[in-house]
Design a protein around this motif. Structure first.
Motif, PDB file in Angstrom:
ATOM      1  N   ARG A  71       2.176   1.336  -6.357  1.00 31.94           N
ATOM      2  CA  ARG A  71       2.228   1.348  -4.889  1.00 31.94           C
ATOM      3  C   ARG A  71       3.639   1.651  -4.386  1.00 31.94           C
ATOM      4  O   ARG A  71       3.806   2.314  -3.373  1.00 31.94           O
ATOM      5  N   VAL A  72       4.621   1.164  -5.093  1.00 31.19           N
ATOM      6  CA  VAL A  72       6.009   1.469  -4.732  1.00 31.19           C
ATOM      7  C   VAL A  72       6.253   2.968  -4.893  1.00 31.19           C
ATOM      8  O   VAL A  72       6.807   3.627  -4.012  1.00 31.19           O
ATOM      9  N   ALA A  73       5.822   3.509  -6.012  1.00 29.69           N
ATOM     10  CA  ALA A  73       6.002   4.944  -6.258  1.00 29.69           C
ATOM     11  C   ALA A  73       5.283   5.776  -5.208  1.00 29.69           C
ATOM     12  O   ALA A  73       5.831   6.759  -4.698  1.00 29.69           O
ATOM     13  N   VAL A  74       4.072   5.375  -4.872  1.00 32.21           N
ATOM     14  CA  VAL A  74       3.312   6.101  -3.845  1.00 32.21           C
ATOM     15  C   VAL A  74       4.052   6.046  -2.515  1.00 32.21           C
ATOM     16  O   VAL A  74       4.184   7.067  -1.820  1.00 32.21           O
ATOM     17  N   ALA A  75       4.558   4.878  -2.148  1.00 29.09           N
ATOM     18  CA  ALA A  75       5.283   4.742  -0.876  1.00 29.09           C
ATOM     19  C   ALA A  75       6.515   5.631  -0.846  1.00 29.09           C
ATOM     20  O   ALA A  75       6.779   6.320   0.145  1.00 29.09           O
ATOM     21  N   VAL A  76       7.279   5.637  -1.940  1.00 27.23           N
ATOM     22  CA  VAL A  76       8.503   6.443  -1.989  1.00 27.23           C
ATOM     23  C   VAL A  76       8.170   7.932  -1.959  1.00 27.23           C
ATOM     24  O   VAL A  76       8.729   8.689  -1.166  1.00 27.23           O
ATOM     25  N   VAL A  77       7.253   8.356  -2.814  1.00 30.53           N
ATOM     26  CA  VAL A  77       6.918   9.788  -2.893  1.00 30.53           C
ATOM     27  C   VAL A  77       6.287  10.271  -1.592  1.00 30.53           C
ATOM     28  O   VAL A  77       6.668  11.312  -1.053  1.00 30.53           O
ATOM     29  N   ASP A  78       5.326   9.520  -1.074  1.00 27.33           N
ATOM     30  CA  ASP A  78       4.654   9.939   0.158  1.00 27.33           C
ATOM     31  C   ASP A  78       5.647  10.053   1.310  1.00 27.33           C
ATOM     32  O   ASP A  78       5.662  11.043   2.038  1.00 27.33           O
ATOM     33  N   THR A  79       6.500   9.042   1.459  1.00 26.38           N
ATOM     34  CA  THR A  79       7.488   9.073   2.542  1.00 26.38           C
ATOM     35  C   THR A  79       8.478  10.211   2.354  1.00 26.38           C
ATOM     36  O   THR A  79       8.771  10.943   3.301  1.00 26.38           O
ATOM     37  N   PHE A  80       8.970  10.378   1.133  1.00 29.96           N
ATOM     38  CA  PHE A  80       9.959  11.437   0.894  1.00 29.96           C
ATOM     39  C   PHE A  80       9.367  12.816   1.144  1.00 29.96           C
ATOM     40  O   PHE A  80       9.980  13.639   1.829  1.00 29.96           O
ATOM     41  N   VAL A  81       8.177  13.073   0.626  1.00 33.37           N
ATOM     42  CA  VAL A  81       7.558  14.397   0.812  1.00 33.37           C
ATOM     43  C   VAL A  81       7.256  14.626   2.293  1.00 33.37           C
ATOM     44  O   VAL A  81       7.555  15.692   2.841  1.00 33.37           O
ATOM     45  N   TRP A  82       6.687  13.604   2.949  1.00 30.61           N
ATOM     46  CA  TRP A  82       6.364  13.767   4.365  1.00 30.61           C
ATOM     47  C   TRP A  82       7.630  14.056   5.175  1.00 30.61           C
ATOM     48  O   TRP A  82       7.683  14.997   5.954  1.00 30.61           O
ATOM     49  N   GLN A  83       8.655  13.229   4.983  1.00 30.69           N
ATOM     50  CA  GLN A  83       9.893  13.396   5.739  1.00 30.69           C
ATOM     51  C   GLN A  83      10.593  14.709   5.396  1.00 30.69           C
ATOM     52  O   GLN A  83      11.139  15.375   6.278  1.00 30.69           O
ATOM     53  N   LEU A 151      -4.503  12.262  -4.312  1.00 32.25           N
ATOM     54  CA  LEU A 151      -4.197  11.804  -5.667  1.00 32.25           C
ATOM     55  C   LEU A 151      -4.154  10.288  -5.794  1.00 32.25           C
ATOM     56  O   LEU A 151      -4.143   9.760  -6.893  1.00 32.25           O
ATOM     57  N   TYR A 152      -4.079   9.567  -4.676  1.00 31.85           N
ATOM     58  CA  TYR A 152      -4.048   8.121  -4.750  1.00 31.85           C
ATOM     59  C   TYR A 152      -5.051   7.534  -3.784  1.00 31.85           C
ATOM     60  O   TYR A 152      -5.451   8.163  -2.816  1.00 31.85           O
ATOM     61  N   SER A 153      -5.478   6.313  -4.090  1.00 29.72           N
ATOM     62  CA  SER A 153      -6.549   5.684  -3.317  1.00 29.72           C
ATOM     63  C   SER A 153      -6.084   5.320  -1.915  1.00 29.72           C
ATOM     64  O   SER A 153      -4.896   5.191  -1.640  1.00 29.72           O
ATOM     65  N   THR A 154      -7.052   5.095  -1.065  1.00 30.18           N
ATOM     66  CA  THR A 154      -6.776   4.735   0.325  1.00 30.18           C
ATOM     67  C   THR A 154      -5.968   3.446   0.416  1.00 30.18           C
ATOM     68  O   THR A 154      -5.082   3.324   1.246  1.00 30.18           O
ATOM     69  N   SER A 155      -6.229   2.493  -0.469  1.00 35.23           N
ATOM     70  CA  SER A 155      -5.503   1.217  -0.415  1.00 35.23           C
ATOM     71  C   SER A 155      -4.036   1.366  -0.786  1.00 35.23           C
ATOM     72  O   SER A 155      -3.217   0.528  -0.433  1.00 35.23           O
ATOM     73  N   GLU A 156      -3.697   2.442  -1.504  1.00 38.87           N
ATOM     74  CA  GLU A 156      -2.310   2.660  -1.896  1.00 38.87           C
ATOM     75  C   GLU A 156      -1.525   3.449  -0.856  1.00 38.87           C
ATOM     76  O   GLU A 156      -0.310   3.497  -0.914  1.00 38.87           O
ATOM     77  N   ARG A 157      -2.224   4.055   0.049  1.00 38.14           N
ATOM     78  CA  ARG A 157      -1.550   4.918   1.022  1.00 38.14           C
ATOM     79  C   ARG A 157      -0.697   4.121   1.977  1.00 38.14           C
ATOM     80  O   ARG A 157      -1.158   3.142   2.579  1.00 38.14           O
ATOM     81  N   PRO A 158       0.537   4.577   2.171  1.00 37.87           N
ATOM     82  CA  PRO A 158       1.374   3.918   3.181  1.00 37.87           C
ATOM     83  C   PRO A 158       0.965   4.379   4.568  1.00 37.87           C
ATOM     84  O   PRO A 158       0.152   5.296   4.712  1.00 37.87           O
ATOM     85  N   ARG A 159       1.531   3.743   5.557  1.00 41.55           N
ATOM     86  CA  ARG A 159       1.333   4.186   6.932  1.00 41.55           C
ATOM     87  C   ARG A 159       1.689   5.651   7.001  1.00 41.55           C
ATOM     88  O   ARG A 159       2.554   6.133   6.286  1.00 41.55           O
ATOM     89  N   SER A 160       1.027   6.396   7.868  1.00 41.13           N
ATOM     90  CA  SER A 160       1.322   7.817   8.019  1.00 41.13           C
ATOM     91  C   SER A 160       2.822   8.039   8.175  1.00 41.13           C
ATOM     92  O   SER A 160       3.520   7.196   8.722  1.00 41.13           O
ATOM     93  N   GLY A 161       3.290   9.176   7.698  1.00 40.82           N
ATOM     94  CA  GLY A 161       4.707   9.508   7.840  1.00 40.82           C
ATOM     95  C   GLY A 161       5.119   9.692   9.280  1.00 40.82           C
ATOM     96  O   GLY A 161       6.285   9.603   9.620  1.00 40.82           O
TER      97      GLY A 161
END
Length: 165
Positions: A71-83, A151-161
């Motif tokens: 979940r930490v990795a998902v948060a970091v990657v999702d935020t970084f890619v989105w931003q 690639l990751y489940s809905t429960s792992e998704r962070p708040r939208s970027g």
């Protein structure tokens, strides 16, 4: 000197003035006709530092809230890619092209002196920034929802970027 104190329900990187650091490269691109290119690149450095800090912050929050590496990795990657897409790459390219086109068109359609055309181009670039933000944010959400976020489940998704959500 530490990070500014922000109430827990507010996100330092999305709900405060710090968010505007993500727009540094658009401002740099707007001034490209007037300033050395090294300053334009420096503006990308500021925006990239903002993106990186936000991604690290979301990773730290995921680690505290969720305590799971994935979940930490998902948060970091999702935020970084989105931003990186919504705050740096796409808006920087968009403002660059708006300014290049306006400088070219002003040169072809007016007899204004070059300094006036350059300042007009800068004003056009700066005035375009508020109009491109929401469409780019929404487009990046759609892009990530139809690609990376599958690639990751809905429960792992962070708040939208998108900082407005």
């Amino acid at each position: 000197m530490g990070a500014p104190s922000v109430p827990e329900d507010r996100d330092l990187y999305r709900d405060t003035w710090v968010r505007y650091l993500g727009y540094a490269n658009e401002v740099g691109e707007s001034f490209r006709a007037l300033i050395p290119v090294s300053l334009v690149w420096a503006s990308y450095g500021v925006a990239t530092a903002y993106v990186t800090a936000d991604a690290i912050d979301k990773g730290k929050k995921a680690a505290v809230d969720l305590g799971k590496r994935r979940r930490v990795a998902v948060a970091v990657v999702d935020t970084f890619v989105w931003q990186a897409l919504a705050s740096v790459a796409i808006p920087g390219f968009t403002i660059n092209r708006i300014c290049a086109a306006s400088l070219y068109l002003l040169g072809r359609t007016t007899r204004w002196p070059l300094p006036v055309r350059k300042w007009t181009t800068t004003a056009i670039g700066l005035s375009a920034i508020p109009f491109i933000i929401k469409p780019i944010d929404r487009s990046v959400d759609l892009l990530l929802n139809s690609s990376l976020r599958k690639l990751y489940s809905t429960s792992e998704r962070p708040r939208s970027g998108d900082p407005s959500q």
